[in-house]
Design a protein around this motif. Sequence first.
Motif, short mmCIF file in Angstrom:
data_model
loop_
_atom_site.label_atom_id
_atom_site.label_comp_id
_atom_site.label_asym_id
_atom_site.label_seq_id
_atom_site.Cartn_x
_atom_site.Cartn_y
_atom_site.Cartn_z
N ARG A 71 27.67 28.21 1.45
CA ARG A 71 27.29 28.19 0.16
C ARG A 71 28.42 28.17 -0.95
NH1 ARG A 71 21.31 27.99 0.63
NH2 ARG A 71 20.96 27.86 2.73
N ASP A 72 28.15 28.15 -2.18
CA ASP A 72 28.92 28.40 -3.24
C ASP A 72 29.44 29.87 -3.26
OD1 ASP A 72 29.49 25.92 -4.18
OD2 ASP A 72 28.34 26.03 -5.92
N PHE B 159 33.21 19.90 -1.55
CA PHE B 159 32.73 21.07 -2.46
C PHE B 159 32.50 22.28 -1.79
CE2 PHE B 159 31.26 16.56 -3.18
CZ PHE B 159 32.22 16.29 -4.30
N ASP B 188 30.19 15.60 -8.50
CA ASP B 188 30.93 16.29 -9.35
C ASP B 188 32.32 15.95 -9.21
OD1 ASP B 188 32.18 18.44 -10.72
OD2 ASP B 188 31.26 19.89 -9.69
N ALA B 191 35.40 18.23 -9.47
CA ALA B 191 35.77 18.95 -8.16
C ALA B 191 36.23 18.33 -7.31
CB ALA B 191 34.40 19.77 -7.82
N ARG B 227 21.08 19.97 -5.43
CA ARG B 227 21.77 21.15 -5.76
C ARG B 227 21.35 22.58 -5.30
NH1 ARG B 227 20.51 22.47 -11.74
NH2 ARG B 227 18.92 23.08 -10.83
N ARG B 234 27.45 20.18 -4.70
CA ARG B 234 27.55 20.35 -5.73
C ARG B 234 27.31 19.24 -6.56
NH1 ARG B 234 32.97 23.84 -7.60
NH2 ARG B 234 32.33 25.01 -5.63
N HIS B 236 27.09 18.08 -10.72
CA HIS B 236 27.76 18.30 -12.13
C HIS B 236 26.39 18.56 -13.07
CE1 HIS B 236 30.02 18.02 -15.76
NE2 HIS B 236 30.95 18.70 -14.84
#
Lengths: 141, 299
Positions: A71-72, B159, B188, B191, B227, B234, B236
């Motif tokens: 995950r981010d 991503f 995105d 990225a 998302r 990812r 945007h």
Amino acid sequence: MNRNRLFTHDRGPRKFWERALSFVMLTGENCFKVPVFGCQRCGECLLSHTAFICCQRCPKRLRNGPCGGTRDNGHCEVFPERFCVWYRIHRRARFLGRNTLLNSTERIHNWKLEKTSAWLNVFTRRIPPPTLFVKRRRHES
Amino acid sequence: MNLRERLESDAFIVTAEMGPPQSAGHGVIRKKAAHFTRVDGVNITDNQTGIVRLSSIAAARICLEEGLEPVIQVTCRDRNRIAIQSDLLGAAAMGIENILCLTGDYPTFGDHPEARPVYDLDSIQLIALVSAMNEGTLLSGQKLKTATRYLIGGAANPFARPLDARILRLKKKISNGARFIQTQPVFDLPAFHQWVERVRQEGLNEKAALLAGVMPVKSVRALTFMRDQVPGMRVHPDCISRMASAKDPEEEGVRMAVETINRLRETPGIRGIHLMPLLWESITPVILEKSNLARRTEP
């Protein structure tokens, strides 16, 4: 012992004395490696390559780097409350200057070595010895 | 021209993804196959997200009968090394020549969360295994009488972070024999460009063909789901606001996909696109027509 690029052909400790020794050594290893590194007793220790974090704590037991689901915030896709093990490994490897060790492709896990002593496997040359010292290279980026 | 020859030439490559149905009938596959006559390779998913579906190898065989060029996806989630090798030999015997090696989604995301995850190999080791089978040996060291001749592909997620780990894994995949790389859907572009820049610095785009993922979406809900629920994806914020304000979300989704394709075609280092019309296979010919990819070179 036949070792190739992909896989270790080895049946693991089979003789009685070897199994007994493995049991004793594993008990000793457990006292240290489990609380300190989170060791999962795979018997094919990669700790020296993975900046001293056990990569086998990954739910998918990946040995070659993170899956595509990190995950981010760097957390695991399966257990969102946990950090991705490989995210931590990469962070610490950069900190310790050991990222070159992550470049090699690790062999497929030999399940015959599961729950055996990794140090015994090193001494009997079943697995390669750990890389303890790395020449520090200046960080390029 | 098949996929291997197209990869060796300089042609722009279009692959697409098709999900086999959750039934024992083959009619749906044949119907869906009609939408993919204009692409170079059709990926057949292997129980995507851990939901039971018709086997990818069987569906690939049906696609082959329909005149398409299938790319089977093989995941390490459900099979150990014995089953994977046996399935790959079977698929090769049925005339399937392309394979995409994946690690696989964890079963907790699917309809059988209680299942035992296998993960005997990971995707990099799987790529190495297929390379060894192409050279004529099994993992045990046994020689094959007839070696497989798979064109090996791998996946990449541009991503997820850290970027170093992504590049490292891509490098390992390519050095073990991956010839094409398909990426996650691009929503995105900044990225994605950042990732492509790193890939080009390492010179990896010359060793394997990069196929950027493009996914047409029908609604803003699909985007927000992607998302929030799909890890490592990812989206945007511009994409979401564009979809939210659109009068006809389906048309806007197609327009967005076509725009993304056009931007990706201008990106140096990108050899092709990988369309993922999830549950919306019928849109593939429309998108190819609108982005002038329908009449590339005749086969």
